[in-house]
Design an enzyme around this catalytic site. Structure first.
Site, PDB file in Angstrom:
ATOM      1  CG  ASP A   1      -2.264   0.912   1.049  1.00 34.20           C
ATOM      2  OD1 ASP A   1      -2.245   1.491   0.002  1.00 34.20           O
ATOM      3  OD2 ASP A   1      -3.384   0.877   1.260  1.00 34.20           O
TER       4      ASP A   1
HETATM    5  C1  BGC Z   1      -5.664   3.062   0.171  1.00 32.70           C
HETATM    6  C2  BGC Z   1      -5.454   2.402  -0.672  1.00 32.70           C
HETATM    7  C3  BGC Z   1      -4.980   3.220  -2.253  1.00 32.70           C
HETATM    8  C4  BGC Z   1      -3.640   4.085  -2.255  1.00 32.70           C
HETATM    9  C5  BGC Z   1      -2.960   4.031  -3.241  1.00 32.70           C
HETATM   10  C6  BGC Z   1      -3.340   4.339  -0.082  1.00 32.70           C
HETATM   11  O1  BGC Z   1      -3.664   5.606   1.050  1.00 32.70           O
HETATM   12  O2  BGC Z   1      -5.235   2.556   1.355  1.00 32.70           O
HETATM   13  O3  BGC Z   1      -6.362   2.081  -0.507  1.00 32.70           O
HETATM   14  O4  BGC Z   1      -5.093   2.156  -3.555  1.00 32.70           O
HETATM   15  O5  BGC Z   1      -3.401   4.742  -1.472  1.00 32.70           O
HETATM   16  O6  BGC Z   1      -4.387   6.071  -3.365  1.00 32.70           O
END
Ligand code: BGC
Length: 760
Positions: A302
Site C-alpha cells: 500500500d
Molecule cells: C489506500 C489504498 C489506495 C492507495 C493509492 C492508500 O492510502 O490505502 O487503498 O489504493 O492509497 O491511492
C-alpha cells in the site's frame, strides 16, 4: 460425539480443492499463459540490470497530472521531466492516479521508445466506484444484494478509465468490515462473508472484462491483504489482533473469491496482523497466498506501507524495511521508492537473493504481458473512446439504476411512502437538501461534483408543480446555521410532509476517517428534533458512509431511507424511490446498532454460553449491555419494499442428509400489497453443536425475487456440504455430522421460517 468422519474430511478437502480452480482463475491462467511469452520474458529478464529490475518493482504517483494527490499523504513533488528521465533510465515501471491520455502517452513513450529495454509502464489508479460516471459507493451498491449489478458498474468504470490510459485499478476493496467506526467500511461490501465474496468476484469480473488483454480491460487488485477491516477499535491503521480461524473464516474468503475470479494483483494492507505488519508478513504473503492458494499475480505494497515498517517499530531503518518487505513477498513498492533506492545494494551485499527479485520481476512482466502492454502499449489511450464512451447515456442510466437499487427503506409507518407526485407540499430540509458536493462520496477522484445531480434538482424534475417544493438547509453538517432551525420549522409548518436529508458528509467516511461516535452530528439531530415538534410527517434521507446509531426524532420519523452516497445520479434516483417510480429493494449490508457503544456489532456473532433473549430489558447474567439489547436496531439484510410481503409454507426435502447430498428448502413468498416489490429472500444456517462455537446465524444464500401485486412464488435454496463447512480447531476446513437449523427470512434477525435437519 463423532467428529470428522473420513468421508466428511474428504468432502472438505474437495471443497478446498475447488478453491484453487475457479473458472475466472482458469481464464486468468489463459491470460497469463499468453505469457507463453514466458520464454521471451525470461530472456528479457536475463538482459536486465539489477537497477532495471528494481525499476519494474517501483510504482510512484504520476508527476504529470496526479488526480489523486489529495488522497494520500503529500510526498515531495517530483518534476515531470525528472520522472521522464527515471523512466528512460529504467528506474520506474509504473505510476498511479494519472488523469490524462496526454500524461499517460508521454510516460509510455519514455518507457517503450526511449528506455534501454522498452518495457511498457503499468498505469494504476483508484477507480473504486466509477471513473467519471460515479456509481454508488461500494457499501451502498452491496445493498442491492446483486453481484450482477456490481459487475456491470465495474465494467462501465473500466471502459471509462481505460479509454484514458489506465490499465490497473486498486479495486475491489474486499475487506470485511464489522466495525462501523472504521471509515473505510464504505469502500467494501459490509459485514457478511458470503455477500462480500460474491461482490468481490463480480467486481473483479467487471473490471477485467472478457480478456485482460482487451483495450477496455483493467487489472483488478483485491485489497487490502489482509484483515485491514479488523483494525482494533475501528481505528484506521490500528493492528488486527485475531485468531487464525477468524482470519480464515471471515476475512480471507472474499480475497479468495477475487483471485478465483481471475484477479492477478493484490495490495498488502497497512496494519499489523497479530503483531506482524501485513507488508512484511511471509505467513500471509507466502504461505497463504502462494503455497496454499497458488496465486500467480503480483503483490503491491500500500502507499508507503513498506517505509511505514519503520514507524511500526518493525524495521530499524528504510533499508531494512525494503528488505523485509521484498523478502516477505511484496513484489512492488508503492509511493516510497524504497525498492529502487535499496534493492540494488541489498542484492549486491547478498542480503536479498537475486532469485527473489527475479521472481517478483517475472510476475510483474507476466501481468504486463497478460494486459497486452507489450503488444499495444498505447492501446488504452484512445481519445475517440474517451469522448464517446465516457458518461454515456447508458452509463448514466446504469448509475441511476444502481443508485435506486442501493437505497434501503428501514421503516415506513402508515405507508407514508411513496409520496403522491401531485398536490403534496414538500419541505425539503437539511444540509444535504441541495448542492453538488458530497454526492459522489469517497474515492471519486476522477469524477466532477458538477456532473452530479443533487436532491433538490432530482425532486423538482419529478414533480409536476415545483412550486410545491421548498428547500431549506436548516443546519450545516457539523455546525448550526444562524436562524437555520427557525427557517426549517417555518418551512415544515407550511408543508404537508417533510423530507429531511441528514447524516454524514463525504469526508466523514473513507481512509483515516474513523469515528468514535457513529451518530448523526448534534446540530443536525437538533434540527430534526425541532422539525419533529411541528407534528408533520417526516421522511429521513440518510446520507452515510457507514451503519449509524439512530436516535430520537430521527429514529422516530415515519419513514427512513438510507441513501448512502449514490454518485452522479443521486437526485433522480432518490426521487424515483420517493415517488414510487420504482420501489426500494436494497438491504442493509451492515447492521445498524441500537447504540453507538455496541460497535463492533455484526449479526453473525458466535454463540455465547449465556445468550440474551434480545428483549428490550437488560437480562441479568446474560450477554447484553445495560443500555441495549444484544441485537441490531436494523439488522443485516433488513429492508422494506412498497409491497406487503409474507413468508409461508416452509418445507424441506429431507430431515437428514449425507455429506454428498443436497438439501432443498423452500418457502412461498407472497406480495399481498398494491405495488410491485423486489424481495431479497435470504437463507441462514446455524450449526447447533460443533467443535467450534459457531455463529448464531450465517447467511448461506440469497435470491432476488420480483413479485407483482398479488403474486406468490416459491423460492428454493439448495444446501450442500460446502455450506456446512467451517474452519475447525486445527484451522483447516472441516465438516461435522450433527444437527443444523435453517431459516428462510427477510433479514438476519427476523424470525422468518425455520426447520432443522441432520447431517449424517
Ligand atoms: C489506500 C489504498 C489506495 C492507495 C493509492 C492508500 O492510502 O490505502 O487503498 O489504493 O492509497 O491511492
Amino acid at each position: 460425539m463423532e467428529r470428522v468422519s473420513r468421508r466428511a474430511a474428504l468432502m472438505a478437502m474437495a471443497v478446498v480443492g475447488a478453491w484453487t480452480a475457479g473458472p475466472g482463475r482458469l481464464l486468468a491462467r489463459a491470460d497469463l499463459g499468453n505469457a507463453a511469452d514466458l520464454p521471451h520474458l525470461r530472456l528479457l529478464l536475463g538482459r536486465m540490470t539489477v537497477e532495471e529490475k528494481a525499476g519494474q518493482l517501483t510504482l510512484m504517483p504520476t508527476a504529470f497530472d496526479a488526480a489523486g494527490a489529495a488522497f494520500n499523504p503529500i510526498t515531495p513533488g517530483i518534476e515531470f521531466e525528472t520522472q521522464l528521465k527515471e523512466i528512460e533510465a529504467g528506474r520506474l515501471g509504473g505510476v498511479l492516479n494519472g488523469a490524462s491520455i496526454e500524461g499517460h502517452r508521454r510516460l509510455q513513450q519514455a518507457a517503450v521508445e526511449r528506455s534501454r529495454l522498452g518495457i511498457p509502464m503499468i498505469f494504476g489508479a483508484d477507480v473504486i466506484h466509477g471513473y467519471k460516471t460515479i456509481f454508488p459507493v461500494p457499501l451502498a451498491e452491496a445493498a442491492s444484494f446483486d453481484p450482477a449489478l456490481a459487475e456491470r458498474t465495474a465494467r462501465a468504470a473500466a471502459v471509462e478509465a481505460t479509454a484514458n490510459g489506465l490499465n490497473w485499478t486498486f479495486a475491489p476493496m474486499v475487506d470485511i468490515s464489522r466495525d462501523a467506526r472504521w471509515g473505510r467500511s464504505v469502500e467494501g461490501a459490509g459485514e457478511d462473508v458470503l455477500l462480500g465474496s460474491r461482490m468481490a468476484a463480480a467486481r473483479v469480473r467487471g473490471f477485467q472484462g472478457r480478456r485482460l488483454s482487451d483495450d477496455d480491460a483493467m487489472l483488478a487488485c483485491p485489497k487490502h491483504f489482509a484483515a485491514y477491516g479488523a483494525a482494533a477499535g475501528g481505528l484506521d491503521y490500528a493492528e488486527a489482533d485475531l485468531s487464525e480461524r477468524t482470519l480464515r473464516q471471515t476475512y480471507l474468503p472474499p480475497f479468495k473469491a477475487g483471485f478465483d475470479a481471475g484477479a492477478l494483483s493484490t495490495m498488502a494492507a497497512f496494519q499489523a496482523v497479530n503483531g506482524v505488519p501485513a507488508t512484511a508478513n511471509p505467513w500471509l504473503l507466502r504461505k497463504i497466498l502462494r503455497d496454499e492458494w497458488n496465486f500467480e499475480g503480483f503483490v503491491v505494497s500500500d502507499w508507503t506501507s513498506d517505509l511505514e515498517l519503520v514507524d511500526h517499530g518493525f524495521a530499524a531503518d528504510e533499508r531494512e524495511a525494503a528488505k523485509l518487505a521484498i523478502l516477505a513477498g511484496v513484489d512492488m513498492s508503492m509511493g516510497s521508492a524504497l525498492y529502487i533506492k535499496h534493492l540494488p545494494d541489498l542484492v549486491a551485499r547478498n542480503e536479498v537473493p537475486i532469485a527473489r527479485v527475479d521472481e517478483a520481476v517475472l510476475r510483474v512482466l507476466s501481468v504486463k504481458s497478460a494486459l497486452g502492454l507489450f503488444d499495444r502499449p498505447f492501446g488504452r489511450m484512445n481519445p475517440a473512446r474517451a469522448k464517446t464512451q465516457v458518461m454515456t447515456r447508458g452509463h448514466l442510466a446504469l448509475a441511476r439504476e444502481a443508485a435506486r437499487r442501493s437505497i434501503v427503506l428501514l421503516k415506513n409507518e402508515a405507508d407514508l411512502l411513496p409520496l403522491p407526485r401531485i398536490g403534496t407540499r414538500i419541505a425539503l430540509i437539511g444540509p444535504f437538501a441541495q448542492g453538488q458536493s458530497d454526492l459522489n462520496g469517497t474515492w471519486s477522484i476522477f469524477g466532477n461534483d458538477k456532473d452530479a445531480v443533487d436532491l433538490a434538482t432530482g425532486l423538482r424534475a419529478a414533480m409536476s408543480d415545483t412550486g410545491l417544493l421548498t428547500v431549506t438547509p436548516g443546519s450545516g453538517v457539523r455546525e448550526s446555521l444562524p436562524n437555520g432551525i427557525e427557517a426549517a420549522v417555518a418551512a415544515a409548518a407550511a408543508a404537508d410532509v417533510v423530507v429531511l436529508a441528514v447524516g454524514e458528509a463525504a469526508d466523514m467516511g473513507g481512509e483515516a476517517r474513523s469515528r468514535a461516535d457513529i451518530t448523526i452530528p448534534a446540530p443536525q439531530q437538533a434540527l430534526v428534533e425541532a422539525v419533529a415538534r411541528t407534528g408533520k410527517p417526516i421522511v429521513i434521507l440518510l446520507r452515510t458512509a457507514r451503519a449509524l446509531a439512530l436516535e430520537g426524532a430521527v429514529l422516530d420519523a415515519s419513514a427512513i431511507l438510507v441513501t448512502w452516497f449514490l454518485g452522479t445520479q443521486t437526485g433522480p434516483a432518490i426521487a424515483d424511490v420517493l415517488f414510487g417510480t420504482v420501489g426500494p429493494s436494497g438491504r442493509l449490508p451492515v447492521s445498524f446498532p441500537q447504540v453507538a457503544g455496541q460497535a463492533p456489532y455484526h449479526y453473525d456473532h458466535p454463540a455465547t454460553g449465556r445468550p440474551a433473549k434480545g428483549t428490550d430489558k437488560p437480562e441479568r447474567y446474560k450477554a447484553n449491555f445495560l443500555e441495549a439489547p444484544n441485537r441490531a436496531r436494523f439488522p443485516f439484510g433488513h429492508g422494506l419494499t412498497y409491497g406487503r410481503i409474507a413468508y409461508s409454507n416452509y418445507r424441506q426435502s429431507a430431515l437428514a442428509i449425507g455429506a454428498e447430498d443436497v438439501l432443498e428448502v423452500t418457502a412461498t413468498i407472497t406480495n399481498s400489497g398494491a405495488r410491485p416489490a423486489q424481495e431479497v429472500v435470504q437463507l441462514y444456517l446455524r450449526d447447533l453443536a460443533a467443535s467450534i462455537a459457531r455463529p448464531v446465524h450465517e447467511m448461506k444464500d440469497f435470491q432476488l425475487l420480483n413479485l407483482a401485486p398479488g403474486a406468490s412464488r416459491d423460492v428454493t435454496f439448495r444446501l450442500s456440504a460446502s455450506d456446512l463447512t467451517f474452519i475447525g480447531q486445527d484451522n483447516l476446513p472441516t465438516i461435522e455430522p450433527g444437527k443444523f437449523q435453517v431459516w428462510i427470512a427477510p433479514s438476519a434477525e427476523a424470525p422468518g421460517l425455520t426447520g432443522t435437519f441432520e447431517l449424517r
